[in-house]
Write a protein that holds these residues in place. Sequence first.
Motif, PDB file in Angstrom:
ATOM      1  N   GLY A  56      36.702 126.898  50.894  1.00 52.88           N
ATOM      2  CA  GLY A  56      37.964 126.446  50.331  1.00 52.88           C
ATOM      3  C   GLY A  56      38.059 126.491  48.825  1.00 52.88           C
ATOM      4  O   GLY A  56      38.979 125.931  48.240  1.00 52.88           O
ATOM      5  N   ASP A  57      37.116 127.157  48.174  1.00 57.54           N
ATOM      6  CA  ASP A  57      37.110 127.172  46.704  1.00 57.54           C
ATOM      7  C   ASP A  57      37.539 128.512  46.100  1.00 57.54           C
ATOM      8  O   ASP A  57      37.394 128.722  44.906  1.00 57.54           O
ATOM      9  CB  ASP A  57      35.727 126.795  46.182  1.00 57.54           C
ATOM     10  CG  ASP A  57      34.643 127.740  46.674  1.00 57.54           C
ATOM     11  OD1 ASP A  57      34.960 128.747  47.344  1.00 57.54           O
ATOM     12  OD2 ASP A  57      33.461 127.469  46.396  1.00 57.54           O
ATOM     13  N   LEU A  58      38.064 129.405  46.933  1.00 58.49           N
ATOM     14  CA  LEU A  58      38.463 130.755  46.492  1.00 58.49           C
ATOM     15  C   LEU A  58      37.316 131.501  45.817  1.00 58.49           C
ATOM     16  O   LEU A  58      37.519 132.284  44.904  1.00 58.49           O
ATOM     17  CB  LEU A  58      39.669 130.716  45.555  1.00 58.49           C
ATOM     18  CG  LEU A  58      41.022 130.433  46.189  1.00 58.49           C
ATOM     19  CD1 LEU A  58      42.123 130.483  45.147  1.00 58.49           C
ATOM     20  CD2 LEU A  58      41.350 131.398  47.316  1.00 58.49           C
ATOM     21  N   GLU A  59      36.110 131.245  46.296  1.00 61.45           N
ATOM     22  CA  GLU A  59      34.924 131.881  45.725  1.00 61.45           C
ATOM     23  C   GLU A  59      34.614 133.206  46.417  1.00 61.45           C
ATOM     24  O   GLU A  59      34.526 134.242  45.773  1.00 61.45           O
ATOM     25  CB  GLU A  59      33.734 130.927  45.818  1.00 61.45           C
ATOM     26  CG  GLU A  59      32.470 131.446  45.175  1.00 61.45           C
ATOM     27  CD  GLU A  59      32.563 131.565  43.663  1.00 61.45           C
ATOM     28  OE1 GLU A  59      31.893 132.440  43.104  1.00 61.45           O
ATOM     29  OE2 GLU A  59      33.298 130.778  43.045  1.00 61.45           O
ATOM     30  N   SER A  60      34.429 133.170  47.764  1.00 60.81           N
ATOM     31  CA  SER A  60      34.051 134.397  48.460  1.00 60.81           C
ATOM     32  C   SER A  60      34.357 134.297  49.957  1.00 60.81           C
ATOM     33  O   SER A  60      34.507 133.195  50.496  1.00 60.81           O
ATOM     34  CB  SER A  60      32.564 134.693  48.263  1.00 60.81           C
ATOM     35  OG  SER A  60      31.775 133.621  48.733  1.00 60.81           O
ATOM     36  N   ILE A  61      34.467 135.472  50.580  1.00 57.31           N
ATOM     37  CA  ILE A  61      34.660 135.563  52.026  1.00 57.31           C
ATOM     38  C   ILE A  61      33.643 136.551  52.582  1.00 57.31           C
ATOM     39  O   ILE A  61      33.072 137.354  51.843  1.00 57.31           O
ATOM     40  CB  ILE A  61      36.090 135.997  52.422  1.00 57.31           C
ATOM     41  CG1 ILE A  61      36.425 137.403  51.901  1.00 57.31           C
ATOM     42  CG2 ILE A  61      37.115 134.972  51.958  1.00 57.31           C
ATOM     43  CD1 ILE A  61      37.747 137.956  52.388  1.00 57.31           C
ATOM     44  N   THR A  94      33.556 138.519  46.633  1.00 55.17           N
ATOM     45  CA  THR A  94      34.178 137.528  45.754  1.00 55.17           C
ATOM     46  C   THR A  94      35.691 137.718  45.712  1.00 55.17           C
ATOM     47  O   THR A  94      36.212 138.792  46.029  1.00 55.17           O
ATOM     48  CB  THR A  94      33.640 137.622  44.320  1.00 55.17           C
ATOM     49  OG1 THR A  94      34.039 138.878  43.763  1.00 55.17           O
ATOM     50  CG2 THR A  94      32.129 137.449  44.269  1.00 55.17           C
ATOM     51  N   PHE A  95      36.377 136.658  45.288  1.00 53.69           N
ATOM     52  CA  PHE A  95      37.826 136.750  45.146  1.00 53.69           C
ATOM     53  C   PHE A  95      38.203 137.858  44.170  1.00 53.69           C
ATOM     54  O   PHE A  95      39.125 138.615  44.413  1.00 53.69           O
ATOM     55  CB  PHE A  95      38.429 135.409  44.675  1.00 53.69           C
ATOM     56  CG  PHE A  95      39.908 135.528  44.432  1.00 53.69           C
ATOM     57  CD1 PHE A  95      40.793 135.560  45.492  1.00 53.69           C
ATOM     58  CD2 PHE A  95      40.403 135.649  43.145  1.00 53.69           C
ATOM     59  CE1 PHE A  95      42.156 135.712  45.277  1.00 53.69           C
ATOM     60  CE2 PHE A  95      41.762 135.791  42.918  1.00 53.69           C
ATOM     61  CZ  PHE A  95      42.640 135.827  43.988  1.00 53.69           C
TER      62      PHE A  95
END
Length: 107
Positions: A56-61, A94-95
């Motif tokens: 939920g931190d927009l760091e990575s998927i 990463t985003f």
Amino acid sequence: SSHLGARNFGTSSFALKQANRVKHLRVTRGISHMDELTEEQMQIVKEVFGEYDKSGDLESIKKSDVAAAMAKLAQGFSAAEVEELKTDGGGMVTFETFAEAYALKLR
């Protein structure tokens, strides 16, 4: 006699591979195209990315989620394009890499 001037490769698979390679090099060499996205486009990218970002931190998927996320953005991403994306070593995208790939796909 053959002429060694400019060649027109059209839409051959060679030309497409070369175009993808150029896009990949742009991403990996740090040339950013994210600034080409409008505020609205960036907000949509953040929302879609967030659906796959488990922390939920927009760091990575997960790299395996990239194609599905791009499909939600109406941008088809082939398995080869996903495979070429830079990961953080743990198989995560990463985003910044995701948004950059989206911006390049819109070009």
